[in-house]
Design a protein around this motif. Structure first.
Motif, PDB file in Angstrom:
ATOM      1  N   CYS A 158       0.858  -0.969   0.256  1.00 32.05           N
ATOM      2  CA  CYS A 158       0.299   0.377   0.049  1.00 32.05           C
ATOM      3  C   CYS A 158       0.870   1.256   0.223  1.00 32.05           C
ATOM      4  CB  CYS A 158      -0.980   0.239   1.216  1.00 32.05           C
ATOM      5  SG  CYS A 158      -2.202   1.445   1.249  1.00 32.05           S
ATOM      6  N   VAL A 159       0.641   2.329  -0.460  1.00 33.43           N
ATOM      7  CA  VAL A 159       1.837   3.115  -1.131  1.00 33.43           C
ATOM      8  C   VAL A 159       0.940   4.750  -0.509  1.00 33.43           C
ATOM      9  CG1 VAL A 159       2.657   2.140  -2.947  1.00 33.43           C
ATOM     10  CG2 VAL A 159       1.189   3.772  -3.264  1.00 33.43           C
ATOM     11  N   SER A 160      -0.628   4.751  -0.083  1.00 31.49           N
ATOM     12  CA  SER A 160      -0.871   5.114   1.069  1.00 31.49           C
ATOM     13  C   SER A 160      -2.436   5.240   1.498  1.00 31.49           C
ATOM     14  CB  SER A 160      -1.639   6.708  -0.712  1.00 31.49           C
ATOM     15  OG  SER A 160      -2.701   7.558  -0.129  1.00 31.49           O
ATOM     16  N   ALA A 161      -2.071   5.005   2.717  1.00 28.35           N
ATOM     17  CA  ALA A 161      -2.810   5.075   4.242  1.00 28.35           C
ATOM     18  C   ALA A 161      -4.239   6.051   3.630  1.00 28.35           C
ATOM     19  CB  ALA A 161      -2.572   5.219   5.639  1.00 28.35           C
ATOM     20  N   GLY A 192      -6.167   6.620   0.927  1.00 29.06           N
ATOM     21  CA  GLY A 192      -6.197   5.936  -0.031  1.00 29.06           C
ATOM     22  C   GLY A 192      -6.709   4.687   0.011  1.00 29.06           C
ATOM     23  N   ILE A 193      -6.863   3.997   1.390  1.00 30.58           N
ATOM     24  CA  ILE A 193      -7.091   2.906   1.863  1.00 30.58           C
ATOM     25  C   ILE A 193      -8.709   3.585   1.835  1.00 30.58           C
ATOM     26  CG2 ILE A 193      -7.996   1.624   3.543  1.00 30.58           C
ATOM     27  CD1 ILE A 193      -4.785   1.936   4.260  1.00 30.58           C
ATOM     28  N   TYR A 223      -7.305   0.073  -1.890  1.00 36.85           N
ATOM     29  CA  TYR A 223      -5.729   0.965  -1.192  1.00 36.85           C
ATOM     30  C   TYR A 223      -5.036   0.923  -2.909  1.00 36.85           C
ATOM     31  CZ  TYR A 223      -3.119  -3.662  -0.959  1.00 36.85           C
ATOM     32  OH  TYR A 223      -2.480  -4.627  -1.357  1.00 36.85           O
ATOM     33  N   PRO A 224      -4.770   1.340  -2.881  1.00 39.65           N
ATOM     34  CA  PRO A 224      -3.287   1.911  -4.308  1.00 39.65           C
ATOM     35  C   PRO A 224      -1.771   1.238  -4.011  1.00 39.65           C
ATOM     36  CG  PRO A 224      -3.567   3.886  -2.495  1.00 39.65           C
ATOM     37  CD  PRO A 224      -4.280   2.771  -2.224  1.00 39.65           C
ATOM     38  N   SER A 249       0.070   9.925  -3.525  1.00 36.48           N
ATOM     39  CA  SER A 249      -0.414  11.239  -2.862  1.00 36.48           C
ATOM     40  C   SER A 249      -2.196  11.011  -2.772  1.00 36.48           C
ATOM     41  CB  SER A 249      -0.988  12.419  -4.609  1.00 36.48           C
ATOM     42  OG  SER A 249      -1.423  12.395  -5.273  1.00 36.48           O
ATOM     43  N   PHE A 250      -2.681   9.785  -3.094  1.00 36.90           N
ATOM     44  CA  PHE A 250      -4.139   9.499  -2.578  1.00 36.90           C
ATOM     45  C   PHE A 250      -4.942   9.865  -1.499  1.00 36.90           C
ATOM     46  CE2 PHE A 250      -4.951   6.203  -6.830  1.00 36.90           C
ATOM     47  CZ  PHE A 250      -3.937   6.623  -8.111  1.00 36.90           C
TER      48      PHE A 250
END
Length: 521
Positions: free
Chosen positions: A310-313, A315-316, A325-326, A359-360
């Motif tokens: 996962c690259v963005s918390a 974005g979850i 998630y992303p 950045s999501f």
């Protein structure tokens, strides 16, 4: 003849000439819920903030906001309490007051001394004492260290001294005093004998006046770690959070108590959590996990063997049926079937990376994954629709620094600047959308003579309609009259045709034909 109906969204991974007939090269500010083209309604301002916010939460009729990224979860035990992590040490909001979530425990052991009388050696037993503090919210602390041991028998009073006053910061108004008792099997447990108001005065355990009551419940309680984050609410009164690689669970229906005996440890640093059913999806910087169970002491952890970090918390998102998630590869969903890269057929890895998934800032609306992103100077909203048989992507010309889903109403709220807005508000006028068709590539060069759009006005707006027809990449005609059979210019042939619509009307179908009679077929 070219006839387009029903309409769909974008599939960026495919070349524009290979799209299905109703798919789009561009779908902006549009709803595609009925197979028709519909405009998204303009957002409605619901709150004016005094400062920029990265987190918002609707607490009844009151909007709460924070300048940083925090997680907020409602209490499993009372409607007027919220629990917050990420804003310093974990906190509880009760009514209009914010407290530290941790309930301090007495740090000093009591001193126990026998009163007058001789201990009967045939009836004697060893006893110990402790005590806890209790808040006005009925939260009980861990016990104080055990007192000195006493050899005691019935008929002798015991005097307890050494009570200390609780520190400020928590509304502690009571203390509970416990005495040990050894059972027939030799097990020694602590039982409540007295609850009294907070006091440093000594207490006399008068023999026969203080029978044992319930067992001490908070023996294994631990205060939540100061760095606890990612808070989520679960069924059966549980809550979960994390610090680093450690996954914590609270005591059921006791969100102030986070026993260390329940900790599970992952192989990778945890990024964020999501809940579906009785399971927790654990997103990490490596492989994701599913942790399932009905109580903290029965939770089992399974690592999902996919390399989808996962690259963005932020974005979850909870989509109801799964957690999305992303990842660096695309959008991932975790549910009962495990983890799936659901955007694989929609968008390539290179295209996804250009959106800067780290950045999501995401939410959901009508089951769709919606995320604001920032890619260089570009800010926009990406919408991934997984609700139908044919997933697709659309975009919205908006941006957000925070999103909040109100489950009770199905509304999505977001922050733009210092305003909280409601997305696609039911009582707002429609906006204007842009939809551009696929490339229709013919084997030879042809000329289409007429164009027609089947369209109706939408409540709340004066009808506006523009259709632009492109042939071999060049604009050849602009049509502003829907429903009419419109003549197109002649004198040229082209192999590649496409149509772009800019409108606020409901469009059911569009058609290009050689003649009006062909349209009637």
């Amino acid at each position: 003849m070219i006839r387009i109906t029903p309409f769909g969204g974008e599939t960026p991974k495919l070349d524009a000439s290979l799209l299905q007939n109703g798919s789009a090269q561009r779908a902006l500010d549009i709803k595609l819920e009925e197979g028709t083209l519909l405009p998204i309604r303009q957002p409605r301002v619901v709150e004016q903030l005094t400062a920029l916010a990265m987190t918002i939460y609707l607490n009844g009729d009151e909007w709460l906001s924070w300048p940083g990224v925090v997680n907020v979860a409602p209490a499993p035990i009372a409607e007027d309490r919220l629990y917050v992590t990420g804003d310093g040490a974990p906190k509880i909001i009760a009514g209009d007051v914010t407290y530290p979530l941790a309930v301090p425990a007495p740090s000093r052991a009591l001193n126990a001394s026998l009163g007058a009388g001789a201990v009967d050696p045939d009836l004697s037993q060893t006893i110990l004492y402790t005590y806890t503090w209790v808040t006005t919210l009925d939260e009980e602390s861990e016990p104080a260290p055990l007192s000195n041991e006493l050899l005691w028998s019935q008929g002798i009073n015991v005097t307890l001294t050494g009570f200390i006053a609780p520190p400020a910061g928590r509304p502690i108004d009571r203390m509970r005093i416990y005495r040990s008792q050894t059972g027939a099997l030799g097990d020694t447990l602590l039982y409540l004998i007295k609850e009294r108001a907070v006091s440093t005065a000594s207490f006399v355990d008068i023999s026969g006046d203080n029978p044992i009551q319930e067992q001490l419940p908070s023996l294994d309680y631990n205060q939540p770690p100061a760095g606890l984050s990612g808070l989520v609410a679960m069924p059966n009164g549980m809550m979960a959070g994390f610090v680093g690689k450690r996954l914590y669970f609270c005591e059921p229906y006791r969100p102030h108590a986070w026993p260390e005996k329940y900790i599970l440890t992952t192989d990778y640093e945890i990024v964020g959590l999501g809940v579906f059913g009785s399971a927790v999806a654990v997103m990490t910087v490596g492989q994701p996990y599913i942790v399932a169970g009905t109580a903290p002491d029965t939770m089992t952890m399974e690592r999902i063997e996919v390399n989808l970090p996962c690259v963005s918390a932020r974005g979850i998102v909870d989509l109801g049926y799964s957690i999305a998630y992303p990842s660096p590869e695309g959008l991932v969903t975790i549910g009962t079937g495990g983890a799936q890269l659901v955007s694989r057929a929609l968008i390539s890895r290179d295209q996804w990376q250009k959106l800067k998934p780290a950045s999501f800032v995401a939410g959901s609306f009508a089951g769709r994954y919606m995320t604001a992103y920032t890619a260089g100077a570009v800010t926009s909203v990406l919408i991934i629709d997984l609700t139908g048989e044919q997933p697709f992507i659309t975009y919205a010309s908006d941006h957000a620094t925070a999103m909040f889903n109100d489950i009770a109403t199905g509304s999505l709220y977001y922050v733009r600047g210092t305003q909280i807005l409601e997305w696609d508000a039911i009582d707002s006028p429609p906006g204007s959308y842009t939809w551009r068709s696929k490339l229709f590539v013919h084997g030879g060069h042809i000329n289409y003579g007429v164009f027609q759009a089947d369209a109706d006005p939408v409540d709340g707006a004066a009808p506006a309609f523009t259709a632009r027809l492109y042939a071999d990449g060049a604009l050849k005609a602009t049509v502003t009259r829907p429903n009419d059979v419109c003549r197109l210019p002649s004198g040229f042939l082209a192999r590649i045709w496409e149509v772009e619509l800019v409108s606020n009307m409901k469009v059911r179908a569009i058609a290009l034909a050689s003649s009006p009679s062909e349209l009637a077929l």
